[in-house]
Design an enzyme around this catalytic site. Structure first.
Site, PDB file in Angstrom:
ATOM      1  N   GLN A   1       5.832   5.654  -2.218  1.00  0.00           N
ATOM      2  CA  GLN A   1       5.923   6.620  -3.310  1.00  0.00           C
ATOM      3  C   GLN A   1       5.987   8.032  -2.753  1.00  0.00           C
ATOM      4  O   GLN A   1       5.188   8.413  -1.894  1.00  0.00           O
ATOM      5  CB  GLN A   1       4.745   6.518  -4.272  1.00  0.00           C
ATOM      6  CG  GLN A   1       4.970   7.403  -5.506  1.00  0.00           C
ATOM      7  CD  GLN A   1       3.794   7.440  -6.456  1.00  0.00           C
ATOM      8  OE1 GLN A   1       2.770   8.013  -6.136  1.00  0.00           O
ATOM      9  NE2 GLN A   1       3.945   6.843  -7.635  1.00  0.00           N
TER      10      GLN A   1
ATOM     11  N   CYS B   1       0.960  12.607 -11.415  1.00  0.00           N
ATOM     12  CA  CYS B   1      -0.324  13.095 -10.921  1.00  0.00           C
ATOM     13  C   CYS B   1      -0.859  14.220 -11.808  1.00  0.00           C
ATOM     14  O   CYS B   1      -0.183  15.227 -12.010  1.00  0.00           O
ATOM     15  CB  CYS B   1      -0.191  13.588  -9.480  1.00  0.00           C
ATOM     16  SG  CYS B   1      -1.743  14.186  -8.786  1.00  0.00           S
TER      17      CYS B   1
ATOM     18  N   MET C   1      -2.728   4.963  -4.709  1.00  0.00           N
ATOM     19  CA  MET C   1      -3.974   5.702  -4.891  1.00  0.00           C
ATOM     20  C   MET C   1      -4.366   6.331  -3.560  1.00  0.00           C
ATOM     21  O   MET C   1      -4.503   5.618  -2.553  1.00  0.00           O
ATOM     22  CB  MET C   1      -5.092   4.781  -5.406  1.00  0.00           C
ATOM     23  CG  MET C   1      -4.888   4.314  -6.841  1.00  0.00           C
ATOM     24  SD  MET C   1      -6.185   3.174  -7.399  1.00  0.00           S
ATOM     25  CE  MET C   1      -5.651   1.673  -6.574  1.00  0.00           C
ATOM     26  N   ALA C   2      -4.529   7.650  -3.577  1.00  0.00           N
ATOM     27  CA  ALA C   2      -4.841   8.377  -2.349  1.00  0.00           C
ATOM     28  C   ALA C   2      -6.138   7.872  -1.747  1.00  0.00           C
ATOM     29  O   ALA C   2      -7.145   7.709  -2.443  1.00  0.00           O
ATOM     30  CB  ALA C   2      -4.949   9.873  -2.645  1.00  0.00           C
TER      31      ALA C   2
ATOM     32  N   GLY D   1      -2.001   1.360 -17.018  1.00  0.00           N
ATOM     33  CA  GLY D   1      -3.130   1.885 -17.767  1.00  0.00           C
ATOM     34  C   GLY D   1      -4.028   0.798 -18.313  1.00  0.00           C
ATOM     35  O   GLY D   1      -3.611  -0.005 -19.152  1.00  0.00           O
ATOM     36  N   ASP D   2      -5.256   0.725 -17.792  1.00  0.00           N
ATOM     37  CA  ASP D   2      -6.296  -0.180 -18.295  1.00  0.00           C
ATOM     38  C   ASP D   2      -6.000  -1.649 -18.029  1.00  0.00           C
ATOM     39  O   ASP D   2      -6.265  -2.514 -18.873  1.00  0.00           O
ATOM     40  CB  ASP D   2      -6.537   0.039 -19.790  1.00  0.00           C
ATOM     41  CG  ASP D   2      -7.082   1.430 -20.103  1.00  0.00           C
ATOM     42  OD1 ASP D   2      -7.434   2.140 -19.144  1.00  0.00           O
ATOM     43  OD2 ASP D   2      -7.150   1.787 -21.290  1.00  0.00           O
TER      44      ASP D   2
ATOM     45  N   LYS E   1       7.909   7.260 -11.865  1.00  0.00           N
ATOM     46  CA  LYS E   1       6.675   7.083 -12.618  1.00  0.00           C
ATOM     47  C   LYS E   1       6.276   8.399 -13.269  1.00  0.00           C
ATOM     48  O   LYS E   1       6.297   9.451 -12.621  1.00  0.00           O
ATOM     49  CB  LYS E   1       5.542   6.581 -11.711  1.00  0.00           C
ATOM     50  CG  LYS E   1       4.239   6.339 -12.489  1.00  0.00           C
ATOM     51  CD  LYS E   1       3.144   5.778 -11.591  1.00  0.00           C
ATOM     52  CE  LYS E   1       1.866   5.545 -12.398  1.00  0.00           C
ATOM     53  NZ  LYS E   1       0.776   5.007 -11.559  1.00  0.00           N
TER      54      LYS E   1
END
Length: 396
Positions: free
Chosen positions: A94, A125, A34-35, A232-233, A167
């Site tokens: 990544q 992204c 995460m940036a 996800g979630d 990914k």
């Protein structure tokens, strides 16, 4: 839900290990890049907390997304971003890439200069500034280009022991699903694992992730030998076991769920091993974690920048705690570590627990049309490298 449960134990175990190429991980849990979040200080903090709470460090903590071209050109900011602490083993990176040539050069650089032990490739992204130039989640639609990029990375890492993983998302939108082809092509080109963020690019981070599509990909990839990692979630330890049980995926990747909750990896690891799950921390404990996070940031980027960076994290850390708006505003204005320490001292002895600590957090937004280059959807077999898609920053 309370991830600790009534007795702090999940009452069963799942496979607590994951093999990716030659990497043997003690936990099938990955930190999603995460940036502006998953920099060295945050990764080290997650490891420290996991060690403290469970007596072990496990899984894979991936660095922020790195632009391949900027890395090859030895951009100063990029070179700072690829630094790893001594405690980070294995080191995971990544790459954002759109060009097979730069992909090959970047991975060769990683291998020859011993920069990382694992390389993941970002084709997920959904940010408009990325997709409108044909990067990120737009690329898997171009099957030949996507395959050429994966092949270049695998070829560059050949014989090094550095596994290449990929990914991607379900697709661009509901009319253009690509995850089945993306998984097949990754396997054919020699990738060691694939990860699926179970949303389309159009959905961004909205709504519920489609875990059924993870299950479909797992079945589709059966026979290739490649692990499938679900994303996800995942906001609580039970979410991780639920995803693995419902989809058959081999591991989980945690993104927004760990914002302000770096202890989540310790909880998930314990859940998967059938050990007592570390409880949610009190407000006083969280104040100490914030202070440690700021200290690590200061060591990495200097005190002034650290105080700016910690401001966004404090909002996540204090979510659900009854600290009041003025206190939050004061934290968002700190300029020195001493100021931060004085404010945190006010809550240092609090035994309060957060309400709804494991609810969805981070960016969500709503679905919207994906920005793409003109004519992008005309030819899915086009292998042309997108012009100008090598973003200079590492956002997304």
């Amino acid at each position: 839900m309370d991830c600790a449960g009534s007795d702090g134990n999940n009452g069963g175990t799942m496979n607590p290990h994951l093999s990716i190429g030659g990497l043997e991980l003690n936990s099938p849990v990955l930190l999603a890049p995460m940036a502006g979040v998953t920099n060295m200080p945050f990764r080290v903090l997650c490891r420290e907390i996991e060690q403290e709470l469970t007596g072990t460090t496990s899984g894979l903590y991936v660095c922020e997304m790195i632009t391949a071209r900027a890395m090859v050109e030895r951009n100063e900011k990029t070179l700072r971003m690829i630094r790893f602490a001594d405690v980070e083993q294995p080191r995971s990176m990544q790459l954002y890439t759109v060009d097979p040539a730069y992909t090959y050069e970047a991975v060769r650089m990683i291998v020859e200069e011993n920069i990382a032990d694992h390389v993941d490739m970002n084709f997920g992204c959904p940010v408009p500034k990325v997709t409108r130039r044909g990067g990120g989640s737009a690329i898997p639609y171009k099957r030949r280009l996507y395959g050429n990029i994966v092949a270049a990375a695998v070829r560059a890492a050949e014989g090094s022991g550095v596994p290449i993983t990929v990914k991607f998302r379900i697709g661009i939108d509901d009319d253009h699903h690509t995850h089945m082809d993306a998984g097949r092509i990754a396997a054919e080109e020699g990738a060691a694992a694939v990860a699926l963020h179970a949303r389309t690019a159009a959905e961004r981070y909205s709504g519920a992730a489609h875990w059924d599509e993870i299950a479909r990909l797992v079945e589709h990839m059966r026979g290739t030998g490649l692990p499938v990692i679900g994303n996800g979630d995942i906001f609580a330890a039970k979410d991780a076991t639920d995803m693995m049980e419902q989809t058959g995926c081999h591991g989980v990747e945690v993104g927004r769920g760990c914002l302000g909750r770096p202890w989540l990896f310790a909880q998930i690891g314990a859940q998967l091993r059938g050990e007592p799950i570390p409880p949610e921390p009190t407000l006083g404990r969280v104040s100490g974690i914030i202070a440690r996070h700021a200290e690590l940031l200061a060591e990495h980027v200097g005190e002034q920048q650290a105080c700016r960076d910690i401001r966004k994290h404090t909002g996540w850390y204090l979510r659900g705690f009854p600290v009041g708006g003025e206190f939050r505003k004061d934290l968002a204005r700190v300029e020195t570590l001493d100021e931060l320490g004085a404010l945190l001292a006010i809550i240092a002895d609090s035994e309060e627990l957060a309400e709804h600590a494991d609810d969805a957090r981070g960016r969500q937004g709503s679905s919207s049309k994906v920005a793409l280059p003109e004519g992008w959807l005309d030819d899915p077999e086009d292998a042309t490298v997108p012009e100008g898609a090598e973003i200079e920053n590492n956002g997304g």
